[in-house]
Design a protein around this motif. Sequence first.
Motif, PDB file in Angstrom:
ATOM      1  N   GLY A   2       0.827  -1.203   0.000  1.00  0.00           N
ATOM      2  CA  GLY A   2       0.000   0.000   0.000  1.00  0.00           C
ATOM      3  C   GLY A   2       0.858   1.248   0.000  1.00  0.00           C
ATOM      4  N   THR A   3       0.282   2.345  -0.484  1.00  0.00           N
ATOM      5  CA  THR A   3       1.000   3.619  -0.447  1.00  0.00           C
ATOM      6  C   THR A   3       0.745   4.317   0.899  1.00  0.00           C
ATOM      7  OG1 THR A   3      -0.841   4.925  -1.304  1.00  0.00           O
ATOM      8  CG2 THR A   3       0.643   3.950  -2.924  1.00  0.00           C
ATOM      9  N   ASP A   4       1.642   5.218   1.260  1.00  0.00           N
ATOM     10  CA  ASP A   4       1.506   6.037   2.477  1.00  0.00           C
ATOM     11  C   ASP A   4       1.599   7.497   2.037  1.00  0.00           C
ATOM     12  OD1 ASP A   4       1.910   7.575   4.730  1.00  0.00           O
ATOM     13  OD2 ASP A   4       3.568   6.368   5.523  1.00  0.00           O
ATOM     14  N   ALA A  25       6.003   5.101   5.324  1.00  0.00           N
ATOM     15  CA  ALA A  25       6.026   3.632   5.326  1.00  0.00           C
ATOM     16  C   ALA A  25       5.579   3.105   3.974  1.00  0.00           C
ATOM     17  CB  ALA A  25       5.127   3.110   6.455  1.00  0.00           C
ATOM     18  N   GLY A  26       5.209   1.827   3.963  1.00  0.00           N
ATOM     19  CA  GLY A  26       4.635   1.222   2.770  1.00  0.00           C
ATOM     20  C   GLY A  26       5.531   1.368   1.548  1.00  0.00           C
ATOM     21  N   THR A  78      -3.486   4.454   1.116  1.00  0.00           N
ATOM     22  CA  THR A  78      -3.892   4.880   2.458  1.00  0.00           C
ATOM     23  C   THR A  78      -3.901   6.395   2.540  1.00  0.00           C
ATOM     24  OG1 THR A  78      -1.698   5.037   3.508  1.00  0.00           O
ATOM     25  CG2 THR A  78      -2.746   2.856   3.484  1.00  0.00           C
ATOM     26  N   GLN A  85      -3.047   8.963   5.137  1.00  0.00           N
ATOM     27  CA  GLN A  85      -2.395   8.999   6.455  1.00  0.00           C
ATOM     28  C   GLN A  85      -1.354  10.099   6.544  1.00  0.00           C
ATOM     29  OE1 GLN A  85       0.563   5.968   7.711  1.00  0.00           O
ATOM     30  NE2 GLN A  85       0.069   4.914   5.815  1.00  0.00           N
ATOM     31  N   VAL A 144      -3.493   6.571  10.400  1.00  0.00           N
ATOM     32  CA  VAL A 144      -4.102   6.205   9.117  1.00  0.00           C
ATOM     33  C   VAL A 144      -5.596   6.527   9.213  1.00  0.00           C
ATOM     34  CG1 VAL A 144      -4.532   4.314   7.490  1.00  0.00           C
ATOM     35  CG2 VAL A 144      -2.421   4.332   8.835  1.00  0.00           C
ATOM     36  N   MET A 196       1.401  -4.223   3.165  1.00  0.00           N
ATOM     37  CA  MET A 196      -0.041  -4.138   3.420  1.00  0.00           C
ATOM     38  C   MET A 196      -0.799  -4.782   2.260  1.00  0.00           C
ATOM     39  SD  MET A 196      -2.333  -0.702   3.304  1.00  0.00           S
ATOM     40  CE  MET A 196      -4.102  -0.784   3.576  1.00  0.00           C
ATOM     41  N   VAL A 200       1.895  -7.398   7.238  1.00  0.00           N
ATOM     42  CA  VAL A 200       1.446  -6.150   7.867  1.00  0.00           C
ATOM     43  C   VAL A 200      -0.023  -6.271   8.273  1.00  0.00           C
ATOM     44  CG1 VAL A 200       1.004  -3.712   7.428  1.00  0.00           C
ATOM     45  CG2 VAL A 200       3.092  -4.772   6.548  1.00  0.00           C
ATOM     46  N   SER A 245      -0.960  -0.354  11.491  1.00  0.00           N
ATOM     47  CA  SER A 245       0.088   0.667  11.519  1.00  0.00           C
ATOM     48  C   SER A 245       0.657   0.752  12.930  1.00  0.00           C
ATOM     49  CB  SER A 245      -0.493   2.027  11.125  1.00  0.00           C
ATOM     50  OG  SER A 245      -1.214   2.551  12.216  1.00  0.00           O
ATOM     51  N   LEU A 254      -4.659  -2.337   8.966  1.00  0.00           N
ATOM     52  CA  LEU A 254      -4.280  -2.308   7.547  1.00  0.00           C
ATOM     53  C   LEU A 254      -4.617  -3.636   6.875  1.00  0.00           C
ATOM     54  CD1 LEU A 254      -0.811  -0.542   7.924  1.00  0.00           C
ATOM     55  CD2 LEU A 254      -2.953   0.491   7.129  1.00  0.00           C
ATOM     56  N   HIS A 267       8.597   4.817  12.070  1.00  0.00           N
ATOM     57  CA  HIS A 267       7.575   4.507  11.065  1.00  0.00           C
ATOM     58  C   HIS A 267       8.272   3.902   9.833  1.00  0.00           C
ATOM     59  CE1 HIS A 267       3.729   4.755   9.214  1.00  0.00           C
ATOM     60  NE2 HIS A 267       3.965   5.795   8.441  1.00  0.00           N
ATOM     61  N   GLY A 268       7.766   2.757   9.389  1.00  0.00           N
ATOM     62  CA  GLY A 268       8.339   2.135   8.190  1.00  0.00           C
ATOM     63  C   GLY A 268       9.526   1.226   8.460  1.00  0.00           C
ATOM     64  N   ASP A 323       8.861  -2.377   7.056  1.00  0.00           N
ATOM     65  CA  ASP A 323       8.863  -2.356   5.589  1.00  0.00           C
ATOM     66  C   ASP A 323      10.310  -2.297   5.082  1.00  0.00           C
ATOM     67  OD1 ASP A 323       5.774  -0.826   5.180  1.00  0.00           O
ATOM     68  OD2 ASP A 323       6.886  -0.675   7.041  1.00  0.00           O
TER      69      ASP A 323
HETATM   70  O1  PXL Z   1       4.735  -0.108   8.404  1.00  0.00           O
HETATM   71  C1  PXL Z   1       3.658  -0.861   7.997  1.00  0.00           C
HETATM   72  C2  PXL Z   1       2.891  -0.196   6.902  1.00  0.00           C
HETATM   73  C3  PXL Z   1       2.901  -0.746   5.651  1.00  0.00           C
HETATM   74  N1  PXL Z   1       2.230  -0.203   4.613  1.00  0.00           N
HETATM   75  C4  PXL Z   1       1.527   0.918   4.770  1.00  0.00           C
HETATM   76  C5  PXL Z   1       1.486   1.532   5.996  1.00  0.00           C
HETATM   77  C6  PXL Z   1       2.179   0.966   7.094  1.00  0.00           C
HETATM   78  C7  PXL Z   1       2.139   1.598   8.399  1.00  0.00           C
HETATM   79  O2  PXL Z   1       1.494   2.577   8.624  1.00  0.00           O
HETATM   80  O3  PXL Z   1       0.795   2.660   6.120  1.00  0.00           O
HETATM   81  C8  PXL Z   1       0.807   1.488   3.597  1.00  0.00           C
END
Ligand code: PXL
Length: 276
Positions: free
Chosen positions: A21-23, A28-29, A52, A54, A59, A90, A118, A121, A127, A220-221, A224
């Motif tokens: 997934g995108t953040d 992250a992600g 996402t 966020q 999120v 995710m 995942v 978050s 997620l 954060h991240g 990932d």
């Molecule tokens: O860190 C795990 C993660 C993975 N992917 C997405 C996220 C997060 C944590 O917030 O937003 C898209």
Amino acid sequence: MDYLPLTPPGQTPLRVMTIAGTDSGGGAGIQADSRTFAMLGVHGCVAVVAVTVQNSVGVKGFHELPLDIVAGQIEAVAGDIGIQAAKTGMLASSEIIGAVADTWRGLDDEVPLVVDPVCASMHGDPLLHPSALDALRSELFPLATLVTPNLDEVRLIVGIDVVDSKSQRDAARALHALGPAWALVKGGHLRSSDHSPDVLFDGTEFHEFDADRIDTPHDHGAGDTLAAAAACALAHGFPVPDAVAFAKAWVTECLRAAYPLGHGHGPVSALFRLNA
Ligand code: PXL
């Protein structure tokens, strides 16, 4: 630390795909994965499964992409560009997990797959739909070269509360029994240790990895980034224990370089390598 070999300018680097997934906050992600791919010198490819909404505080929601678009991204890249490794992050739903697993099984080449399961978050925002845990266990884990859960994910997936090195090994055994070639139980959140002890198991032998615990609210991240770095090392042909050792050293450096962002938790940073 020793980095991965770099490809000379103008030559095609190894390709590694993230299925995740995108953040929107960039921490992250897919954004974290792509930074690690770039800073480790591989060409990053992407299959977006969800977008996402966020920021550094949490999120607020997410939108899942249609299954044919998820599958289509993987097929389009594998069939033309070619990938030497991939990682999942995710995956949001059992339907998406099913589509990713079906597509993966249909690829012509055997490619190492890192599954970072995942579930939520760092803020505790979901997620992955709870109903998707079964699909994760039964459809995706058996396809994985390596699974990389943190302790919360271990509890959800195999129902083991990891509190010490014995329960960490029990968890690695239970995860491995679900079908991945290797199971890594990350101990970064283990309260009984002031280090970050990880345990890796292939059904025969345990490998232990230790690193300093970096005391920062800006992580954060981190999960990932570890999984993305492991995928890069596997693309280079590293044996799994060496790929995990490399990824652990990489995420530790990214944690040391983490920075504040917004009003909440900042990201680990792969950008430190630009200063090296
Ligand atoms: O860190 C795990 C993660 C993975 N992917 C997405 C996220 C997060 C944590 O917030 O937003 C898209």
